[in-house]
Design an enzyme around this catalytic site. Structure first.
Site, PDB file in Angstrom:
ATOM      1  N   THR A 187       1.073  -1.231  -0.049  1.00 38.14           N
ATOM      2  CA  THR A 187       0.093  -0.065   0.040  1.00 38.14           C
ATOM      3  C   THR A 187       0.871   1.383  -0.217  1.00 38.14           C
ATOM      4  O   THR A 187       1.500   1.367   0.998  1.00 38.14           O
ATOM      5  CB  THR A 187      -0.802   0.066   1.441  1.00 38.14           C
ATOM      6  OG1 THR A 187      -1.517  -1.318   1.178  1.00 38.14           O
ATOM      7  CG2 THR A 187      -1.955   1.217   1.197  1.00 38.14           C
ATOM      8  N   LYS A 211      -7.483   1.627  -2.534  1.00 41.35           N
ATOM      9  CA  LYS A 211      -6.956   1.230  -1.386  1.00 41.35           C
ATOM     10  C   LYS A 211      -7.069   2.362  -0.250  1.00 41.35           C
ATOM     11  O   LYS A 211      -7.305   1.983   0.891  1.00 41.35           O
ATOM     12  CB  LYS A 211      -5.724   0.759  -1.565  1.00 41.35           C
ATOM     13  CG  LYS A 211      -4.728   0.293  -0.399  1.00 41.35           C
ATOM     14  CD  LYS A 211      -5.560  -1.080   0.298  1.00 41.35           C
ATOM     15  CE  LYS A 211      -4.765  -1.383   1.596  1.00 41.35           C
ATOM     16  NZ  LYS A 211      -5.579  -2.536   2.294  1.00 41.35           N
ATOM     17  N   LYS A 260       0.678   4.818   8.420  1.00 35.87           N
ATOM     18  CA  LYS A 260       1.285   5.285   6.983  1.00 35.87           C
ATOM     19  C   LYS A 260       0.310   5.585   5.767  1.00 35.87           C
ATOM     20  O   LYS A 260       0.021   6.552   5.331  1.00 35.87           O
ATOM     21  CB  LYS A 260       2.319   4.035   6.457  1.00 35.87           C
ATOM     22  CG  LYS A 260       2.156   4.047   5.121  1.00 35.87           C
ATOM     23  CD  LYS A 260       3.075   2.700   4.637  1.00 35.87           C
ATOM     24  CE  LYS A 260       2.310   1.480   4.972  1.00 35.87           C
ATOM     25  NZ  LYS A 260       1.447   1.015   3.611  1.00 35.87           N
TER      26      LYS A 260
HETATM   27  P1  NAP Z   1       5.400  -6.718   7.413  1.00 32.32           P
HETATM   28  O1  NAP Z   1       5.105  -7.893   8.241  1.00 32.32           O
HETATM   29  O2  NAP Z   1       6.357  -5.588   8.468  1.00 32.32           O
HETATM   30  O3  NAP Z   1       6.429  -6.950   6.246  1.00 32.32           O
HETATM   31  C1  NAP Z   1       7.211  -6.240   5.651  1.00 32.32           C
HETATM   32  C2  NAP Z   1       8.089  -6.865   4.416  1.00 32.32           C
HETATM   33  O4  NAP Z   1       8.742  -5.831   3.594  1.00 32.32           O
HETATM   34  C3  NAP Z   1       9.276  -7.537   5.047  1.00 32.32           C
HETATM   35  O5  NAP Z   1       9.416  -8.731   4.432  1.00 32.32           O
HETATM   36  C4  NAP Z   1      10.498  -6.628   5.254  1.00 32.32           C
HETATM   37  O6  NAP Z   1      11.481  -7.101   5.171  1.00 32.32           O
HETATM   38  C5  NAP Z   1      10.123  -5.756   3.654  1.00 32.32           C
HETATM   39  N1  NAP Z   1      10.735  -4.720   3.406  1.00 32.32           N
HETATM   40  C6  NAP Z   1      10.473  -3.426   4.063  1.00 32.32           C
HETATM   41  N2  NAP Z   1      11.142  -2.396   3.752  1.00 32.32           N
HETATM   42  C7  NAP Z   1      12.035  -2.965   2.694  1.00 32.32           C
HETATM   43  C8  NAP Z   1      13.072  -2.348   1.914  1.00 32.32           C
HETATM   44  N3  NAP Z   1      13.320  -1.134   2.000  1.00 32.32           N
HETATM   45  N4  NAP Z   1      13.875  -3.400   1.126  1.00 32.32           N
HETATM   46  C9  NAP Z   1      13.557  -4.693   1.077  1.00 32.32           C
HETATM   47  N5  NAP Z   1      12.322  -5.173   1.869  1.00 32.32           N
HETATM   48  C10 NAP Z   1      11.864  -4.486   2.529  1.00 32.32           C
HETATM   49  O7  NAP Z   1       4.159  -5.997   6.838  1.00 32.32           O
HETATM   50  P2  NAP Z   1       2.999  -6.684   6.056  1.00 32.32           P
HETATM   51  O8  NAP Z   1       1.813  -6.375   7.289  1.00 32.32           O
HETATM   52  O9  NAP Z   1       3.271  -7.942   5.606  1.00 32.32           O
HETATM   53  O10 NAP Z   1       2.435  -5.273   5.233  1.00 32.32           O
HETATM   54  C11 NAP Z   1       3.103  -5.407   3.821  1.00 32.32           C
HETATM   55  C12 NAP Z   1       2.335  -4.363   3.067  1.00 32.32           C
HETATM   56  O11 NAP Z   1       0.947  -4.863   2.799  1.00 32.32           O
HETATM   57  C13 NAP Z   1       2.374  -2.914   3.509  1.00 32.32           C
HETATM   58  O12 NAP Z   1       2.328  -1.899   2.557  1.00 32.32           O
HETATM   59  C14 NAP Z   1       0.815  -2.807   4.109  1.00 32.32           C
HETATM   60  O13 NAP Z   1       0.356  -1.604   4.135  1.00 32.32           O
HETATM   61  C15 NAP Z   1       0.000  -3.855   3.202  1.00 32.32           C
HETATM   62  N6  NAP Z   1      -1.065  -4.329   3.979  1.00 32.32           N
HETATM   63  C16 NAP Z   1      -0.962  -5.133   4.992  1.00 32.32           C
HETATM   64  C17 NAP Z   1      -2.097  -5.847   5.583  1.00 32.32           C
HETATM   65  C18 NAP Z   1      -1.979  -6.587   6.985  1.00 32.32           C
HETATM   66  O14 NAP Z   1      -3.037  -6.828   7.494  1.00 32.32           O
HETATM   67  N7  NAP Z   1      -0.731  -6.826   7.467  1.00 32.32           N
HETATM   68  C19 NAP Z   1      -3.422  -5.791   4.966  1.00 32.32           C
HETATM   69  C20 NAP Z   1      -3.316  -5.179   3.586  1.00 32.32           C
HETATM   70  C21 NAP Z   1      -2.313  -4.485   3.197  1.00 32.32           C
HETATM   71  P3  NAP Z   1      12.285  -7.582   6.449  1.00 32.32           P
HETATM   72  O15 NAP Z   1      11.665  -9.114   6.625  1.00 32.32           O
HETATM   73  O16 NAP Z   1      13.854  -7.392   6.183  1.00 32.32           O
HETATM   74  O17 NAP Z   1      11.876  -6.656   7.650  1.00 32.32           O
END
Ligand code: NAP
Length: 287
Positions: free
Chosen positions: A97, A172, A240
């Protein structure tokens, strides 16, 4: 056009890990990469290839999915790391997102190299990612969307082509305004119910089934009742998304006070060090 079989997957966080597992289950050849390499292990155990570098991942696959955190992370992954392995004909699908305006710029830059891009953010949370029932809202060319559809079908159920590049992120953004305000409504309701001396289980049982019901009350309400504030969806991520919505809506008008309030409350919660809790951790502000 040939069927897509080789997928590169970048970002094995809460969402990405389950989404990549579902692609493997559906029979796709999946090559993964994660910044913290440790997180690739569970995927390797069930048949994923682990790429040494993002350049290798881009070279070895036809379609590259990214689901990382914020706009600068997507920019870094695509334009500093994947780019050297990307050639004409490849497709990049960003499912993070991020800012709608930025995704349009990214798609233009890639189009100049004859690389197609879709923005395809998701909703449905960690549960939807695990169960393969995500809502996927895509922006980009219709023919590219149709080519990628079988890949989306391995991860989601309600899959909608929303329009051109950026329109997936715009929908979104609306979704996240609703989620932010639902979280405010739910945590405020729990706090008021406690103040007036109600049994929270009884209150929750009543309000979920009528006109006040919401996804938040159904899915996050039970976690609040158990005192479980683990993410799901991190509070810092909801902040965010509200920042993106607040900055975007302010360009049009200052009349969007609900969005501004949700942004303010989530900012305060994050400043208090609650960012790694789930979005329902906002309840701590009321204590
Ligand atoms: P998360 O658990 O914090 O995972 C983030 C992932 O991104 C990790 O694999 C992290 O790597 C990687 N990452 C972050 N910055 C990076 C960079 N600069 N270079 C390379 N890798 C990077 O987050 P999440 O909950 O899965 O969410 C991911 C996305 O989906 C976000 O944009 C969020 O808004 C969206 N989203 C989330 C949900 C939810 O319920 N969780 C629902 C809808 C949408 P590391 O493992 O090394 O930290």
């Amino acid at each position: 056009m040939s069927k897509i079989t080789k997928i590169g997957f970048v970002g094995l966080g809460i969402m990405g890990k389950s989404m990549a597992l579902n692609l493997l289950k559906a029979g796709f050849k999946v090559t993964v990469w994660n910044r913290t390499q440790e997180k690739t292990k569970p995927l390797k155990e069930v048949g994923a290839t682990v790429a040494e570098t993002l350049e290798d991942l881009a070279r070895e696959t036809e379609l590259i999915i990214t689901i990382v955190n914020d706009t600068p992370d997507v920019e870094e992954v695509i334009f500093q790391k994947l780019i050297s392995g990307l050639v004409a004909g490849k497709i990049v699908v960003d499912m993070s997102t991020i800012d709608p305006g930025a995704t349009v710029e990214f798609s233009k830059k890639l189009a100049s190299l004859k690389i197609e891009m879709l923005d395809a953010p998701v909703s449905g949370g960690d549960i939807g990612a695990r169960n393969g029932t995500l809502t996927i809202m895509a922006g980009g060319k219709k023919e590219v969307f149709e080519r990628v559809l079988p890949v989306f079908q391995a991860m989601g159920k309600n899959i909608v082509h929303c329009g051109g590049n950026g329109d997936g992120q715009r929908v979104k953004m609306i979704n996240q305004v609703l989620c932010g305000l639902h979280a405010v409504a739910m945590t405020e309701a729990f706090s008021i119910a406690k103040d007036v001396g109600l049994d929270l289980d009884i209150m929750h049982k009543v309000v979920t089934s009528g006109a006040a019901g919401s996804w938040a009350l159904d899915n996050l309400g039970p976690r609040l009742l158990k005192g479980d504030k683990e993410p799901g969806f991190k509070l810092s991520m909801q902040l965010k998304d509200l920042r993106i919505a607040h900055e975007t809506t302010q360009k049009y008008s200052e009349k969007y006070r609900g969005t501004a309030l949700a942004f303010e409350l989530f900012s305060k919660a994050n400043e208090k060090g609650l960012g790694n809790l789930g979005s329902h951790g906002l309840i701590e502000l009321y204590k």
